[in-house]
Design an enzyme around this catalytic site. Structure first.
Site, PDB file in Angstrom:
ATOM      1  N   LYS A 200       1.012  -1.223  -0.149  1.00 62.97           N
ATOM      2  CA  LYS A 200      -0.030   0.166   0.110  1.00 62.97           C
ATOM      3  C   LYS A 200       0.638   1.227  -0.035  1.00 62.97           C
ATOM      4  O   LYS A 200       0.270   2.390  -0.133  1.00 62.97           O
ATOM      5  CB  LYS A 200      -0.776   0.056   1.149  1.00 62.97           C
ATOM      6  CG  LYS A 200      -1.909  -1.119   1.345  1.00 62.97           C
ATOM      7  CD  LYS A 200      -2.880  -0.985  -0.276  1.00 62.97           C
ATOM      8  CE  LYS A 200      -3.912  -1.999  -0.346  1.00 62.97           C
ATOM      9  NZ  LYS A 200      -4.780  -2.064  -1.630  1.00 62.97           N
ATOM     10  N   HIS A 220      -8.481   1.986  -6.675  1.00 61.94           N
ATOM     11  CA  HIS A 220      -8.548   1.035  -5.752  1.00 61.94           C
ATOM     12  C   HIS A 220      -9.565  -0.152  -6.368  1.00 61.94           C
ATOM     13  O   HIS A 220     -10.710  -0.106  -5.818  1.00 61.94           O
ATOM     14  CB  HIS A 220      -8.813   1.303  -4.556  1.00 61.94           C
ATOM     15  CG  HIS A 220      -8.334   0.037  -3.514  1.00 61.94           C
ATOM     16  ND1 HIS A 220      -8.982   0.165  -2.199  1.00 61.94           N
ATOM     17  CD2 HIS A 220      -7.829  -0.937  -3.391  1.00 61.94           C
ATOM     18  CE1 HIS A 220      -8.801  -1.029  -1.455  1.00 61.94           C
ATOM     19  NE2 HIS A 220      -8.085  -1.582  -2.468  1.00 61.94           N
ATOM     20  N   SER A 238     -13.089  -3.904   1.563  1.00 62.71           N
ATOM     21  CA  SER A 238     -12.874  -5.321   2.042  1.00 62.71           C
ATOM     22  C   SER A 238     -14.175  -5.975   2.331  1.00 62.71           C
ATOM     23  O   SER A 238     -15.174  -5.437   3.077  1.00 62.71           O
ATOM     24  CB  SER A 238     -11.826  -5.210   3.289  1.00 62.71           C
ATOM     25  OG  SER A 238     -11.825  -6.604   3.818  1.00 62.71           O
ATOM     26  N   LYS A 242     -14.752  -7.864  -4.077  1.00 62.08           N
ATOM     27  CA  LYS A 242     -14.080  -7.160  -5.184  1.00 62.08           C
ATOM     28  C   LYS A 242     -13.082  -8.507  -6.002  1.00 62.08           C
ATOM     29  O   LYS A 242     -13.258  -8.800  -7.237  1.00 62.08           O
ATOM     30  CB  LYS A 242     -13.137  -6.367  -4.523  1.00 62.08           C
ATOM     31  CG  LYS A 242     -12.463  -5.518  -5.880  1.00 62.08           C
ATOM     32  CD  LYS A 242     -11.821  -4.245  -5.396  1.00 62.08           C
ATOM     33  CE  LYS A 242     -11.124  -4.146  -4.169  1.00 62.08           C
ATOM     34  NZ  LYS A 242      -9.701  -4.663  -4.077  1.00 62.08           N
TER      35      LYS A 242
END
Length: 538
Positions: A200, A220, A238, A242
């Protein structure tokens, strides 16, 4: 295990690292696994994957992350709780400590890159004191041969066993920290072995450089493409699906988490995947399940006495992870590049049970929901019905955005207006027929069917109704694979009045969250959220 050969290591004097221990440069994964086992960093699972323990930290520590405030970043960065400033002097002092620490350790040096499009690619050097972190860098970033005589553009120094004494003296909160210096092009990570900090940090860097310097939208999201080159993007926080929904056996995976959108199209930032393992089964997620083999890195996954991963065991953390090169996926787009998207999906796990399973958004609504970045979390594990909590993460990645959200929103809007054929969908992968504790989570097969119908265009042929409170256009049918009653969020509840109260409750949270962006967003975007006139704010 081979001894380090300092003569074959790159010159790290620019990083203030003087060799006193072994230095291992560009080791193949097979040798890194040997080192990790010898160092007792982990053990092999029966799948062949190395299972490592990241220690005290099993997730990121966002309050211990800092950006250096200097002449370049002072007026560009969106300073606040997310982007905390650090003085150049404090960075230099911490840099000296990290460099001195690594100089006295066995270190692993890996040269790699980020950004599949050569026009925007960053070369990276990752220096770690553990072999498993070097495996992670190999898996997640673009793999390159490396040039021992060429200094990469960016460097990451990761020292998990270094704990900073008197942290307040250096302007940090705790003995661990992450610091990014855009002028020195350097990242310092100390006191934490969680590899997500490495990943990240580079994402944060690209989120600054690409929009600020190149007018490229950094995102993202995951991305996949059909055989005839029709790209889809999947945004989501989260637990929204995805990674799962972008792993489709009938489509090629471009990437599972981070992408850029330039004038030429979509490109992956990474060369691998970083998937959650909790509850992983072969039946639900076969592509990810079969990618866990030798060369993959399991993090904080419990192994049983037969070295079998127990994906339901969250005694170490619920945030169990696996990283692997993208070619471990059966259908991977190895170029990491795709055409501009035809469909964009905003995924939200709505634990309030309010949002329709899928809705088609206007441009203004797309910008509104992009900036909102909504999902919901479930509170606690106490007995009885648990109250859901709304979570808003701007642009579905607030923790990694150095610039003001208005910059990313403006870039998205420009892309959508340039190509009106792009369809943006809001997809509820969460609860229907009631909130969490009363309703049920929508079946994954239904969500997959809805997304496939959106991508092949058949969903657009359905009749659409408008949600009274949220103003969302949702289809009333989707072929034989999705029951029609599933698509009516309100109709699924046993009590219409209870649904309306819950919908107004969630709408109020949307409105309150968006107030901080009102001054930076066009009026049409501000009005694209819940219908204020129909809501009694209680």
């Amino acid at each position: 295990m081979k001894k380090g050969n300092i003569g074959n290591a790159p010159d790290l004097k620019y990083l203030k690292i003087d060799y006193t221990g072994n230095v291992f440069y560009q080791l193949p994964v097979s040798e890194l696994v040997e080192h990790a086992l010898a160092n007792q960093e982990g053990r092999l699972s029966d799948t062949g994957a190395l299972a490592a323990d990241t220690g005290k930290f099993t997730g990121r520590s966002p309050k211990d992350r800092f950006l250096v405030e200097d002449s370049w970043t002072k007026d560009a960065v969106w300073w606040g709780e997310i982007n905390q400033p650090m003085t150049p002097a404090n960075f230099d002092a911490l840099f000296s400590k990290v460099a001195a620490h690594l100089s006295n350790r066995t270190i692993y040096v890996r040269d790699c890159a980020a950004g599949a499009d050569p026009a925007y690619q960053l070369s990276i050097r990752v220096i770690t004191e553990t072999a498993y972190q070097s495996i992670f860098a190999n898996n997640l970033f673009l793999r390159s041969v490396g040039d021992i005589d060429v200094q990469p553009q960016w460097s990451i120094l990761a020292a998990p066993t270094l704990l900073i004494e008197d942290p307040q003296h250096y302007g940090i909160r705790n003995e661990n920290f992450v610091a990014i210096d855009f002028t020195k092009k350097m990242v310092l990570i100390a006191g934490t072995g969680y590899t997500g900090e490495i990943k990240k940090s580079i994402f944060s860097i690209l989120n600054f450089i690409l929009p600020h310097e190149h007018n490229v939208l950094s995102m993202h999201c995951s991305a996949n493409t059909s055989k005839d080159g029709k790209t889809a993007l999947f945004f989501g926080l989260s637990g929204t699906g995805k990674t799962t929904l972008s792993a489709d056996k009938n489509r090629k995976l471009i990437g599972d988490d981070e992408h850029g959108w330039s004038e030429k199209g979509i490109f992956n930032f990474e060369g691998g995947c970083y998937a959650k393992c909790v509850g992983l089964t072969e039946e639900k997620e076969p592509e990810i399940y079969h990618a866990i083999r030798f060369g993959s890195l399991l993090e904080n996954v419990v192994l049983d006495e037969f070295d079998r991963p127990d994906y339901d065991n969250i005694s170490k953390t619920e945030n169990t992870r696996v990283s692997y090169p993208i070619d471990f996926m059966e259908n991977a787009e190895m170029t990491g590049i795709g055409h501009a998207p035809e469909n964009i999906f905003f995924l939200t796990a709505d634990a309030f049970g309010v949002l329709p399973p899928i809705s088609l958004l206007t441009v203004d609504q797309a910008v509104y929901h992009f900036v909102s970045g909504y999902t919901a979390k479930v509170a606690g594990t106490e007995v009885g019905v648990k109250e859901p909590t709304a979570a808003f993460s701007t642009c579905f990645g607030q923790a990694f955005l150095p610039l003001h959200p208005a910059k990313y929103a403006a870039l998205l809007r420009a892309k959508l207006e340039q190509n009106p054929k792009i369809k943006v969908w809001l997809v509820n992968t969460g609860w229907i027929a009631g909130p969490y504790g009363i309703g049920r989570r929508i079946k994954l097969n239904y969500t997959r069917a809805l997304i496939r119908a959106a991508m092949d265009g058949s969903l657009l042929e359905a009749q659409f109704n408008k949600h009274e409170i949220f103003g969302l256009d949702y289809p009333t049918s989707c072929g034989e694979y999705v029951p029609e009653q599933i698509l009516d969020a309100r109709g699924l509840w046993n009590n219409n009045e209870a649904y309306d109260m819950q919908a107004k409750r969630l709408a109020k949270l949307f409105i309150e969250n968006f107030e901080k962006f009102d001054h930076s967003m066009p009026a049409s975007v501000q009005m694209a959220g819940p219908r204020i006139a129909t809501i009694i704010l209680v």
